[in-house]
Motif scaffolding. Structure first.
Motif, PDB file in Angstrom:
ATOM      1  N   TYR A  11       0.895  -1.162   0.000  1.00 15.56           N
ATOM      2  CA  TYR A  11       0.000   0.000   0.000  1.00 15.56           C
ATOM      3  C   TYR A  11       0.933   1.211   0.000  1.00 15.56           C
ATOM      4  CZ  TYR A  11      -3.537  -3.390   1.514  1.00 15.56           C
ATOM      5  OH  TYR A  11      -4.384  -4.474   1.612  1.00 15.56           O
ATOM      6  N   PHE A  14       4.481   0.942   1.692  1.00 17.13           N
ATOM      7  CA  PHE A  14       4.454  -0.040   2.779  1.00 17.13           C
ATOM      8  C   PHE A  14       4.146  -1.436   2.224  1.00 17.13           C
ATOM      9  CE2 PHE A  14       1.897  -2.345   5.949  1.00 17.13           C
ATOM     10  CZ  PHE A  14       2.860  -2.448   6.952  1.00 17.13           C
ATOM     11  N   ALA A  16       2.737  -4.764   2.673  1.00 12.13           N
ATOM     12  CA  ALA A  16       1.824  -5.433   3.612  1.00 12.13           C
ATOM     13  C   ALA A  16       1.959  -6.954   3.545  1.00 12.13           C
ATOM     14  CB  ALA A  16       0.383  -5.022   3.316  1.00 12.13           C
ATOM     15  N   HIS A  35      -0.583 -11.167  14.353  1.00 10.36           N
ATOM     16  CA  HIS A  35      -1.143 -10.049  15.115  1.00 10.36           C
ATOM     17  C   HIS A  35      -1.806  -9.044  14.163  1.00 10.36           C
ATOM     18  CE1 HIS A  35       2.266  -7.716  13.764  1.00 10.36           C
ATOM     19  NE2 HIS A  35       3.049  -8.708  14.157  1.00 10.36           N
ATOM     20  N   ASN A  36      -2.458  -8.024  14.730  1.00 11.03           N
ATOM     21  CA  ASN A  36      -3.120  -7.019  13.893  1.00 11.03           C
ATOM     22  C   ASN A  36      -2.122  -6.406  12.925  1.00 11.03           C
ATOM     23  OD1 ASN A  36      -5.515  -7.397  15.186  1.00 11.03           O
ATOM     24  ND2 ASN A  36      -5.284  -5.646  16.566  1.00 11.03           N
ATOM     25  N   GLY A  37      -2.512  -6.335  11.674  1.00 12.76           N
ATOM     26  CA  GLY A  37      -1.651  -5.696  10.680  1.00 12.76           C
ATOM     27  C   GLY A  37      -0.624  -6.628  10.059  1.00 12.76           C
ATOM     28  N   ALA A  38      -0.656  -7.915  10.404  1.00 12.91           N
ATOM     29  CA  ALA A  38       0.351  -8.859   9.883  1.00 12.91           C
ATOM     30  C   ALA A  38       0.168  -9.143   8.391  1.00 12.91           C
ATOM     31  CB  ALA A  38       0.303 -10.162  10.672  1.00 12.91           C
ATOM     32  N   GLY A  39      -1.031  -8.888   7.874  1.00 14.88           N
ATOM     33  CA  GLY A  39      -1.252  -9.098   6.436  1.00 14.88           C
ATOM     34  C   GLY A  39      -2.284 -10.168   6.115  1.00 14.88           C
ATOM     35  N   LYS A  40      -2.988 -10.663   7.124  1.00 18.45           N
ATOM     36  CA  LYS A  40      -3.943 -11.768   6.929  1.00 18.45           C
ATOM     37  C   LYS A  40      -5.067 -11.368   5.962  1.00 18.45           C
ATOM     38  CE  LYS A  40      -5.000 -11.934  11.349  1.00 18.45           C
ATOM     39  NZ  LYS A  40      -4.199 -10.809  11.894  1.00 18.45           N
ATOM     40  N   THR A  41      -5.702 -10.227   6.259  1.00 14.01           N
ATOM     41  CA  THR A  41      -6.837  -9.803   5.426  1.00 14.01           C
ATOM     42  C   THR A  41      -6.383  -9.537   3.997  1.00 14.01           C
ATOM     43  OG1 THR A  41      -8.013  -8.884   7.299  1.00 14.01           O
ATOM     44  CG2 THR A  41      -8.627  -8.014   5.158  1.00 14.01           C
ATOM     45  N   THR A  42      -5.212  -8.955   3.845  1.00 16.61           N
ATOM     46  CA  THR A  42      -4.718  -8.659   2.493  1.00 16.61           C
ATOM     47  C   THR A  42      -4.575  -9.957   1.694  1.00 16.61           C
ATOM     48  OG1 THR A  42      -3.590  -6.689   3.333  1.00 16.61           O
ATOM     49  CG2 THR A  42      -2.842  -7.544   1.208  1.00 16.61           C
ATOM     50  N   GLU A  81     -14.102  -9.677   6.768  1.00 22.15           N
ATOM     51  CA  GLU A  81     -14.033  -9.210   8.158  1.00 22.15           C
ATOM     52  C   GLU A  81     -15.302  -8.425   8.493  1.00 22.15           C
ATOM     53  OE1 GLU A  81     -10.436  -7.007   8.649  1.00 22.15           O
ATOM     54  OE2 GLU A  81     -10.171  -7.707  10.705  1.00 22.15           O
ATOM     55  N   GLU A 158     -11.417 -13.906  10.313  1.00 22.50           N
ATOM     56  CA  GLU A 158     -11.721 -13.735  11.746  1.00 22.50           C
ATOM     57  C   GLU A 158     -13.194 -14.012  12.052  1.00 22.50           C
ATOM     58  OE1 GLU A 158      -9.717 -10.830  13.928  1.00 22.50           O
ATOM     59  OE2 GLU A 158      -8.156 -10.515  12.454  1.00 22.50           O
TER      60      GLU A 158
HETATM   61  P1  ATP Z   1      -6.163  -7.300  11.323  1.00 21.27           P
HETATM   62  O1  ATP Z   1      -6.059  -8.484  12.232  1.00 21.27           O
HETATM   63  O2  ATP Z   1      -6.061  -5.987  12.042  1.00 21.27           O
HETATM   64  O3  ATP Z   1      -7.303  -7.358  10.354  1.00 21.27           O
HETATM   65  P2  ATP Z   1      -4.379  -8.187   9.221  1.00 21.27           P
HETATM   66  O4  ATP Z   1      -3.353  -9.178   9.625  1.00 21.27           O
HETATM   67  O5  ATP Z   1      -5.596  -8.707   8.557  1.00 21.27           O
HETATM   68  O6  ATP Z   1      -4.794  -7.303  10.459  1.00 21.27           O
HETATM   69  P3  ATP Z   1      -4.149  -6.427   6.960  1.00 21.27           P
HETATM   70  O7  ATP Z   1      -5.523  -5.862   7.152  1.00 21.27           O
HETATM   71  O8  ATP Z   1      -3.893  -7.295   5.797  1.00 21.27           O
HETATM   72  O9  ATP Z   1      -3.643  -7.150   8.286  1.00 21.27           O
HETATM   73  O10 ATP Z   1      -3.149  -5.183   6.906  1.00 21.27           O
HETATM   74  C1  ATP Z   1      -1.739  -5.338   6.722  1.00 21.27           C
HETATM   75  C2  ATP Z   1      -1.098  -3.968   6.777  1.00 21.27           C
HETATM   76  O11 ATP Z   1      -1.497  -3.213   5.637  1.00 21.27           O
HETATM   77  C3  ATP Z   1      -1.496  -3.153   8.016  1.00 21.27           C
HETATM   78  O12 ATP Z   1      -0.354  -2.439   8.462  1.00 21.27           O
HETATM   79  C4  ATP Z   1      -2.548  -2.201   7.486  1.00 21.27           C
HETATM   80  O13 ATP Z   1      -2.525  -0.979   8.204  1.00 21.27           O
HETATM   81  C5  ATP Z   1      -2.090  -1.983   6.045  1.00 21.27           C
HETATM   82  N1  ATP Z   1      -3.244  -1.733   5.185  1.00 21.27           N
HETATM   83  C6  ATP Z   1      -4.284  -2.566   4.966  1.00 21.27           C
HETATM   84  N2  ATP Z   1      -5.151  -2.021   4.085  1.00 21.27           N
HETATM   85  C7  ATP Z   1      -4.635  -0.820   3.722  1.00 21.27           C
HETATM   86  C8  ATP Z   1      -5.051   0.226   2.842  1.00 21.27           C
HETATM   87  N3  ATP Z   1      -6.179   0.129   2.133  1.00 21.27           N
HETATM   88  N4  ATP Z   1      -4.262   1.312   2.736  1.00 21.27           N
HETATM   89  C9  ATP Z   1      -3.113   1.417   3.425  1.00 21.27           C
HETATM   90  N5  ATP Z   1      -2.642   0.473   4.282  1.00 21.27           N
HETATM   91  C10 ATP Z   1      -3.390  -0.619   4.425  1.00 21.27           C
END
Ligand code: ATP
Length: 232
Positions: A11, A14, A16, A35-42, A81, A158
């Motif tokens: 992104y 950064f 991800a 953990h939060n932000g690790a990249g799972k949702t991406t 999510e 989740e």
């Molecule tokens: P969570 O448990 O909080 O859902 P996650 O493991 O699913 O976290 P992601 O949602 O994939 O993590 O996000 C990975 C990283 O990418 C995080 O640092 C998040 O802030 C960043 N990120 C996600 N979506 C965007 C976006 N649209 N624009 C900028 N940064 C993003």
């Protein structure tokens, strides 16, 4: 069955998701931990076709999903999510709409909607507007739309997030039942959930895959689990 190869997504500047590769066999339940932000949702959004990768490939039974949106629609169910629903729609209206999006033909639609309502135990809520449902019931609606048309691969982001202990138990039981007929990837940051449901765990840390192991081998990786913040 599913092959994810060298997936990378940024992104802006950064990164991800950084060069993530893994394979999943038919019938496995995989826990995607981090953990939060690790990249799972991406990762889940890329596999489900909601987000494009900068690099890498996702294939299902040897066929690339990158260029086959139809294959995705037919064979993949996704619980995001946050379910993008219209709050005024009733459960019945929403499932009808979701069945149309899945491309279910009229002759199959009614039976299929009945099947998912039964599987998710939603029959008492069919006429309720979605905005009036508890988080637990909203998640059941999310699972109901995800399992429409019997997908080969189910991606659950989740699924127990925000649920109370009783709703969590119900959701875990539901996932176990669904997993009898589908391959499942579920993301969580709760190690206990992985222990209860999964055959294998993938642990992500800052966008990189740092562990890919069968559950019985995981006892040997406690240190890594602590490091990645994945304890319940
Ligand atoms: P969570 O448990 O909080 O859902 P996650 O493991 O699913 O976290 P992601 O949602 O994939 O993590 O996000 C990975 C990283 O990418 C995080 O640092 C998040 O802030 C960043 N990120 C996600 N979506 C965007 C976006 N649209 N624009 C900028 N940064 C993003």
């Amino acid at each position: 069955m599913l092959n994810v190869s060298q997936l990378t997504r940024s992104y802006g500047n950064f990164i991800a998701v950084n060069n993530v590769s893994f394979s999943i066999k038919k019938g496995e339940i995989i826990g995607l931990l981090g953990h939060n932000g690790a990249g799972k949702t991406t990762i889940m959004k890329i596999i489900s076709g909601y987000l494009e990768a900068d690099k890498g490939e996702v294939s299902l039974d040897g066929i690339s999903l990158n260029d086959n949106p139809k294959l995705l629609q037919q064979h993949l169910g996704y619980l995001p999510e946050n379910l993008p629903v219209y709050p005024e729609m009733t459960v019945a209206e929403y499932l009808d709409y979701a069945a149309d999006l899945k491309g279910l033909k009229a002759d199959k639609k009614v039976a299929e909607i009945k099947r998912v309502i039964k599987a998710t135990d939603l029959s008492s809520k069919l006429l309720a507007p979605i905005q009036t449902l508890s988080r637990g019931y909203k998640q059941r609606v999310g699972v109901a739309q995800a399992i429409l048309a019997n997908p080969k691969l189910l991606i659950l982001d989740e699924p127990t997030n925000g649920l109370d202990p009783e709703q969590t138990q119900h959701m875990r039981q539901l996932i176990k039942e669904i997993a009898q007929d589908a391959t499942v990837i579920l993301s969580t940051h709760i190690m206990q959930e992985v222990n209860a449901l999964c055959d294998r765990a993938l642990i992500l840390k800052a966008g990189q895959l740092v562990l890919d192991e069968k559950l019985d081998a995981l006892q040997h990786s406690q240190q890594l689990i602590v490091e990645t913040d994945c304890q319940d």
